[in-house]
Design a protein around this motif. Structure first.
Motif, short mmCIF file in Angstrom:
data_model
loop_
_atom_site.label_atom_id
_atom_site.label_comp_id
_atom_site.label_asym_id
_atom_site.label_seq_id
_atom_site.Cartn_x
_atom_site.Cartn_y
_atom_site.Cartn_z
N ARG A 59 0.82 -1.20 0.00
CA ARG A 59 0.00 0.00 0.00
C ARG A 59 0.86 1.26 0.00
NH1 ARG A 59 -0.58 4.33 0.90
NH2 ARG A 59 -2.08 5.58 2.01
N SER A 60 1.96 1.25 0.76
CA SER A 60 2.84 2.41 0.84
C SER A 60 3.55 2.65 -0.49
CB SER A 60 3.87 2.22 1.96
OG SER A 60 3.23 2.08 3.20
N VAL A 61 4.03 1.58 -1.10
CA VAL A 61 4.72 1.71 -2.40
C VAL A 61 3.76 2.23 -3.46
CG1 VAL A 61 5.88 0.45 -4.24
CG2 VAL A 61 6.47 -0.02 -1.86
N VAL A 62 2.56 1.67 -3.51
CA VAL A 62 1.57 2.09 -4.50
C VAL A 62 1.19 3.56 -4.29
CG1 VAL A 62 -0.83 1.76 -5.24
CG2 VAL A 62 0.66 -0.21 -4.90
N GLY A 63 0.97 3.93 -3.03
CA GLY A 63 0.62 5.32 -2.75
C GLY A 63 1.73 6.29 -3.09
N THR A 64 2.97 5.88 -2.82
CA THR A 64 4.12 6.73 -3.13
C THR A 64 4.26 6.96 -4.63
OG1 THR A 64 5.28 5.89 -1.18
CG2 THR A 64 6.60 6.99 -2.85
N VAL A 65 4.15 5.90 -5.39
CA VAL A 65 4.24 6.02 -6.85
C VAL A 65 3.13 6.90 -7.38
CG1 VAL A 65 4.15 4.77 -9.03
CG2 VAL A 65 5.43 3.81 -7.10
N GLY A 66 1.93 6.74 -6.82
CA GLY A 66 0.80 7.55 -7.26
C GLY A 66 1.01 9.03 -7.02
N LEU A 67 1.50 9.39 -5.84
CA LEU A 67 1.73 10.80 -5.53
C LEU A 67 2.86 11.37 -6.38
CD1 LEU A 67 1.06 13.28 -3.84
CD2 LEU A 67 2.72 12.49 -2.15
N ALA A 68 3.96 10.60 -6.53
CA ALA A 68 5.08 11.08 -7.34
C ALA A 68 4.65 11.31 -8.79
CB ALA A 68 6.23 10.07 -7.28
N LEU A 69 3.83 10.42 -9.33
CA LEU A 69 3.34 10.59 -10.69
C LEU A 69 2.45 11.83 -10.81
CD1 LEU A 69 2.50 6.89 -11.63
CD2 LEU A 69 4.23 8.33 -12.72
N SER A 70 1.66 12.09 -9.79
CA SER A 70 0.83 13.30 -9.82
C SER A 70 1.69 14.56 -9.83
CB SER A 70 -0.14 13.32 -8.63
OG SER A 70 0.54 13.56 -7.41
N PHE A 71 2.81 14.52 -9.11
CA PHE A 71 3.72 15.67 -9.11
C PHE A 71 4.34 15.87 -10.49
CE2 PHE A 71 4.91 16.33 -4.36
CZ PHE A 71 3.57 16.48 -4.07
N TYR A 72 4.70 14.77 -11.15
CA TYR A 72 5.22 14.89 -12.52
C TYR A 72 4.14 15.42 -13.47
CZ TYR A 72 9.71 12.61 -11.63
OH TYR A 72 10.97 12.33 -11.17
N ALA A 73 2.90 15.04 -13.23
CA ALA A 73 1.81 15.56 -14.06
C ALA A 73 1.65 17.06 -13.87
CB ALA A 73 0.51 14.83 -13.71
N PHE A 74 1.73 17.53 -12.62
CA PHE A 74 1.63 18.97 -12.37
C PHE A 74 2.73 19.73 -13.09
CE2 PHE A 74 -0.35 17.74 -8.09
CZ PHE A 74 -1.63 17.81 -8.62
N ARG A 75 3.90 19.12 -13.18
CA ARG A 75 5.05 19.77 -13.80
C ARG A 75 4.93 19.79 -15.33
NH1 ARG A 75 10.11 20.29 -11.54
NH2 ARG A 75 8.96 20.53 -9.59
N ASN A 76 4.26 18.81 -15.93
CA ASN A 76 4.24 18.66 -17.38
C ASN A 76 2.90 18.97 -18.03
OD1 ASN A 76 6.98 17.37 -18.31
ND2 ASN A 76 6.43 16.30 -16.42
N MET A 77 1.94 19.43 -17.24
CA MET A 77 0.63 19.79 -17.77
C MET A 77 0.16 21.09 -17.13
SD MET A 77 -1.57 16.23 -17.72
CE MET A 77 -2.97 16.98 -18.56
N PRO A 78 -0.80 21.77 -17.75
CA PRO A 78 -1.45 22.88 -17.05
C PRO A 78 -2.02 22.40 -15.72
CG PRO A 78 -2.06 22.91 -19.36
CD PRO A 78 -1.30 21.63 -19.14
N LEU A 79 -1.92 23.23 -14.70
CA LEU A 79 -2.27 22.83 -13.34
C LEU A 79 -3.69 22.29 -13.25
CD1 LEU A 79 -1.49 22.76 -10.33
CD2 LEU A 79 -2.39 25.09 -10.14
N ALA A 80 -4.65 23.00 -13.85
CA ALA A 80 -6.04 22.58 -13.75
C ALA A 80 -6.26 21.23 -14.42
CB ALA A 80 -6.95 23.64 -14.37
#
Length: 346
Positions: A104-125
């Protein structure tokens, strides 16, 4: 996945973990709730404000890799839960649940890290809308792994969300090249869209794992999540050579704000769920999407496209549909409101 999307479930689970502090806390807050019956919804909206500001900080700190920013945010997850797990004398790493806690911790960590990469590479909204659609996909994976029923309303929500995501990502093979997309020249739209969608998939599976761990106290789950996530992100940052100290001044201040806002958002969301049912809170949490559009215009001077707005409306409708149905199912059988909600309550 962003941990604020998991706290709704964690608070519900704590009632079955043998801990009596939550009912006592609720009783102490009854007079305050009577004076302000919408306090829970107000706190949920404030929680959305702080979490959306975290997204702004992640997008602004371009000199710090998203993986390292995730590590700083996980510090904000771990530190507040350590006193709770010590006070309640919970076993931090209980037998029989260790593999599930690590997964659960590994899955959650990957999910949050991917969301951060999405914020960096897409418009915020755009990134926020896709990431926020996690609850819609929980029913799908709960059906696959836990054999839970997936009714017509869940199916409608999933279809609407997928259509919304397609409108937001605006793939060229469906819509052709957009001549007005010069404001996106600094983004890697494909990478951002893939990261955002994968973040949603990992986030939904983290929800499913939380349901399997429903016998554990929430502080045990969050302590393991924070500790393992810090080690995981630290390892990734070291391996990929992105580990660095933030520059003095603004960068360090924003990093501190990232951890602080994450902590405040979690506390406010937890308090709101102690005062209000999960369904209305999920609807109030939809303010996250509104804030994301507002910050995108204010801080980054980016006007959302018509496709982004239409996609956001579809995803927002899906999330609100899930929240309304969850609220309707939780109402007493003799409730007049439940009868007015009709098919949603069946």
């Amino acid at each position: 996945m962003p941990e604020h999307l998991e706290l709704q479930h964690l608070v519900d689970l704590s009632a079955g973990s043998g801990d009596e502090t939550l009912p006592n806390l609720l009783e102490n807050k009854r007079p305050l709730i009577k004076r302000c019956p919408y306090l829970g919804l107000i706190l949920a909206t404030l929680s959305s404000l702080f979490f959306s500001l975290c997204s702004v900080i992640v997008k602004s700190l371009v000199n710090i890799d998203p993986m390292q920013l995730a590590m700083f945010r996980f510090i904000g997850v771990l530190l507040p839960t350590i006193p709770v797990v010590i006070y309640t004398e919970q076993p931090v790493f209980p037998n029989g649940k260790r593999l599930l806690l690590i997964t659960r911790s590994v899955v959650g960590t990957v999910g949050l890290a991917l969301s951060f990469y999405a914020f960096r590479n897409m418009p915020l909204a755009d990134a926020s809308v896709i990431v926020f659609s996690v609850p819609v996909f929980v029913a799908l994976f709960a059906r696959v792994f836990l054999k839970e029923p997936c009714g017509i309303w869940n199916t409608i929500s999933i279809v609407l969300t997928l259509i919304g995501v397609i409108l937001i990502t605006h793939p060229p093979f469906l819509f052709g090249d957009d001549p007005g997309a010069e404001h996106n020249q600094n983004y890697n739209s494909l990478r951002g869209a893939v990261a955002a969608f994968l973040s949603t998939i990992f986030g939904a599976n983290a929800y499913v794992l939380l349901r399997v761990l429903k016998g554990l106290h929430f502080s045990v789950i969050m302590t393991n999540f924070g500790a393992i996530a810090i080690l995981q992100t630290l390892f990734y940052s070291f391996i990929f050579g992105v580990l660095c100290m933030p520059n003095c001044g603004t960068e360090r201040f924003l990093v501190v704000c990232l951890a602080l806002f994450s902590y405040l958002g979690q506390i406010l969301l937890t308090m709101s769920l102690q005062m209000e049912q999960a369904g209305p809170v999920a609807i109030a949490r939809s303010a996250d999407i509104v804030f994301a559009f507002l910050w995108q215009v204010m801080f980054f001077n980016e006007i959302p496209s018509k496709f982004s707005v239409c996609g956001a409306i579809l995803v927002l409708s899906s999330v609100m549909l899930v929240g309304l149905r969850k609220w309707a199912l939780a109402l007493p059988a003799d409730s007049q409101l439940k009868s007015k909600l009709g098919a949603l309550a069946r």
